[in-house]
Motif scaffolding. Structure first.
Motif, short mmCIF file in Angstrom:
data_model
loop_
_atom_site.label_atom_id
_atom_site.label_comp_id
_atom_site.label_asym_id
_atom_site.label_seq_id
_atom_site.Cartn_x
_atom_site.Cartn_y
_atom_site.Cartn_z
N VAL A 7 6.73 54.74 29.86
CA VAL A 7 7.42 53.46 30.05
C VAL A 7 7.58 52.82 28.67
O VAL A 7 6.61 52.66 27.92
CB VAL A 7 6.66 52.52 31.00
N VAL A 8 8.82 52.47 28.34
CA VAL A 8 9.16 51.93 27.03
C VAL A 8 9.88 50.60 27.22
O VAL A 8 10.78 50.48 28.07
CB VAL A 8 10.07 52.91 26.25
N ASP A 9 9.48 49.58 26.46
CA ASP A 9 10.22 48.32 26.39
C ASP A 9 11.34 48.48 25.37
O ASP A 9 11.07 48.74 24.18
CB ASP A 9 9.30 47.17 25.99
N ALA A 10 12.58 48.34 25.81
CA ALA A 10 13.75 48.61 24.97
C ALA A 10 14.39 47.32 24.48
O ALA A 10 14.38 46.30 25.17
CB ALA A 10 14.78 49.43 25.75
N PHE A 11 14.97 47.39 23.30
CA PHE A 11 15.67 46.27 22.65
C PHE A 11 14.72 45.13 22.31
O PHE A 11 15.05 43.95 22.46
CB PHE A 11 16.84 45.77 23.50
N ALA A 22 11.40 53.56 32.64
CA ALA A 22 10.57 54.75 32.75
C ALA A 22 11.39 55.96 32.33
O ALA A 22 12.60 56.03 32.56
CB ALA A 22 10.05 54.93 34.17
N VAL A 23 10.72 56.92 31.70
CA VAL A 23 11.36 58.16 31.27
C VAL A 23 10.54 59.33 31.80
O VAL A 23 9.32 59.40 31.57
CB VAL A 23 11.45 58.24 29.73
N VAL A 24 11.20 60.24 32.52
CA VAL A 24 10.53 61.39 33.11
C VAL A 24 11.22 62.66 32.60
O VAL A 24 12.33 62.98 33.04
CB VAL A 24 10.58 61.35 34.65
N PRO A 25 10.61 63.40 31.67
CA PRO A 25 11.18 64.68 31.23
C PRO A 25 11.00 65.75 32.31
O PRO A 25 9.95 65.85 32.95
CB PRO A 25 10.37 65.03 29.97
N TYR A 81 13.62 57.18 22.37
CA TYR A 81 12.33 56.80 21.79
C TYR A 81 11.27 57.84 22.13
O TYR A 81 10.49 58.25 21.26
CB TYR A 81 11.91 55.42 22.30
N VAL A 82 11.23 58.27 23.37
CA VAL A 82 10.25 59.27 23.79
C VAL A 82 10.48 60.60 23.06
O VAL A 82 9.53 61.23 22.57
CB VAL A 82 10.31 59.46 25.33
N ILE A 83 11.73 61.02 22.97
CA ILE A 83 12.03 62.30 22.31
C ILE A 83 11.65 62.23 20.83
O ILE A 83 11.04 63.17 20.29
CB ILE A 83 13.52 62.64 22.48
N PHE A 84 11.97 61.13 20.16
CA PHE A 84 11.66 60.99 18.74
C PHE A 84 10.17 60.82 18.48
O PHE A 84 9.60 61.46 17.59
CB PHE A 84 12.40 59.79 18.15
N ASN A 85 9.52 59.96 19.26
CA ASN A 85 8.17 59.52 18.91
C ASN A 85 7.05 60.18 19.72
O ASN A 85 5.90 60.15 19.28
CB ASN A 85 8.09 58.00 19.08
N GLU A 86 7.37 60.75 20.87
CA GLU A 86 6.34 61.38 21.69
C GLU A 86 6.51 62.89 21.79
O GLU A 86 5.53 63.62 21.88
CB GLU A 86 6.34 60.77 23.11
N LEU A 87 7.76 63.36 21.77
CA LEU A 87 8.01 64.80 21.86
C LEU A 87 8.22 65.45 20.50
O LEU A 87 8.39 66.67 20.41
CB LEU A 87 9.21 65.06 22.78
N GLY A 88 8.27 64.63 19.44
CA GLY A 88 8.23 65.16 18.08
C GLY A 88 9.53 65.69 17.52
O GLY A 88 9.53 66.38 16.50
N TYR A 89 10.66 65.34 18.13
CA TYR A 89 11.95 65.82 17.63
C TYR A 89 12.51 64.86 16.58
O TYR A 89 12.46 63.65 16.76
CB TYR A 89 12.96 65.97 18.77
N GLN A 90 13.05 65.41 15.49
CA GLN A 90 13.73 64.61 14.48
C GLN A 90 15.14 65.17 14.29
O GLN A 90 15.32 66.37 14.11
CB GLN A 90 12.96 64.65 13.16
N GLY A 253 12.32 49.96 20.14
CA GLY A 253 11.58 50.25 21.35
C GLY A 253 10.09 50.12 21.11
O GLY A 253 9.61 50.27 19.99
N GLN A 254 9.36 49.81 22.20
CA GLN A 254 7.90 49.70 22.15
C GLN A 254 7.31 50.48 23.31
O GLN A 254 7.64 50.21 24.47
CB GLN A 254 7.46 48.23 22.24
N LEU A 255 6.44 51.44 23.01
CA LEU A 255 5.80 52.20 24.07
C LEU A 255 4.79 51.33 24.80
O LEU A 255 3.96 50.66 24.18
CB LEU A 255 5.09 53.43 23.49
N TYR A 256 4.85 51.35 26.13
CA TYR A 256 3.91 50.59 26.95
C TYR A 256 2.94 51.50 27.68
O TYR A 256 1.76 51.22 27.77
CB TYR A 256 4.67 49.72 27.96
N LEU A 257 3.43 52.63 28.21
CA LEU A 257 2.59 53.46 29.09
C LEU A 257 3.00 54.91 28.96
O LEU A 257 4.18 55.22 28.80
CB LEU A 257 2.74 52.99 30.53
N LYS A 258 2.03 55.81 29.03
CA LYS A 258 2.32 57.22 29.26
C LYS A 258 1.27 57.78 30.20
O LYS A 258 0.09 57.40 30.15
CB LYS A 258 2.38 58.03 27.96
#
Length: 264
Positions: A7-11, A22-25, A81-90, A253-258
């Protein structure tokens, strides 16, 4: 079946601000009814489901608690945000959508996530629906519409802050939502977004509608770089740029929950 969820707070740069998504891969698509149930259980304005095609390329679908949505900006930002900061893709991301083509996303040096949207400039209406005219407490000075929403242009930022709305009447405008907007005092332009027909009463921050607000205000203010604020209770800040047939919308974006979902 177990699934990751974020769960990410956006903007926003402040936790508990902006708009939560919420983001579900996924490794394979779930049945739409299952994705809808997950979104309803999450009870956030949107849940995004993403499935990787290849490195840097993802399919994306968005669900509100009540229906699948054609286009959602803040949940796209949350997904990136999740892909960049949690899944490690640049690198650059391509999001493949069902309705609005390919969305291109990059992370800027200052941490903002910049999304390239199609230009969805609204067109003026000659006849305003009664449900819109009676559903807002302040009469707009102009009404336009694009494929997503009616645009009610008000006289000032104060009117945008204080306008009241009748959800029952605005629901009659389905499938369209309603955005109220005005030239800003604290930003170049401001807005609020009401969507009782498609998910809820007032959306905290609506990235997608800025694909229409940006070209409208770029023309009105005669400038292509614009800073926007959405005046909901949580509030949000967006950086917008008009680029011919594309609109660039960026924010933090700000991460709130994983955590983990357990689906039987």
């Amino acid at each position: 079946m177990e699934l990751d969820i974020y769960v990410v707070d956006a903007f926003t740069q402040q936790q508990f601000g902006g708009n939560s998504a919420a983001v579900v891969p996924l490794t394979h698509w779930l049945e739409p009814a299952v994705m809808q149930k997950i979104a309803a259980q999450n009870n956030l304005s949107e849940t995004a489901f993403i499935k990787q095609r290849q490195r840097g390329q993802y399919e994306i679908r968005w669900f509100s608690p009540v229906t699948e949505i054609d286009f959602c900006g803040h949940a796209t930002l949350a997904s990136a945000y999740v892909i960049f900061n949690e899944l490690g893709y640049q690198g650059s991301i391509e999001f493949i959508t069902q309705e609005v083509g390919t969305l291109f996303v990059d992370q800027l040096d200052d941490g903002r996530i910049e999304m390239s949207f199609p230009n969805q400039c609204p067109e003026p209406l000659s006849e305003v629906p009664n449900a819109l005219r009676e559903g807002l407490s302040i009469a707009p000075k102009q009404v336009l519409r694009n494929r997503q929403a009616y645009f009610a242009v008000l006289a000032s930022e104060e009117e945008v802050k204080h306008v009241r709305y009748n959800s029952g009447l605005l629901k009659q405008l389905a499938p369209y939502d309603v955005v109220v907007t005005a030239k800003g005092e604290t930003a170049d332009f401001v807005s609020r977004y009401f969507w009782p027909a498609n998910g809820g009463d007032e959306d905290p921050v609506t990235g997608s509608i800025h694909s229409g607000l940006t070209p409208y205000w770029a023309n009105e203010l005669e400038q292509v770089n614009l800073r926007a604020r959405q005046l909901s209770e949580r509030g949000g800040e967006l950086y917008c740029q008009l680029c011919a047939e594309r609109v660039l919308v960026s924010g933090y974006g700000q991460l709130y929950l994983k955590g983990r979902l357990f689906i039987s």
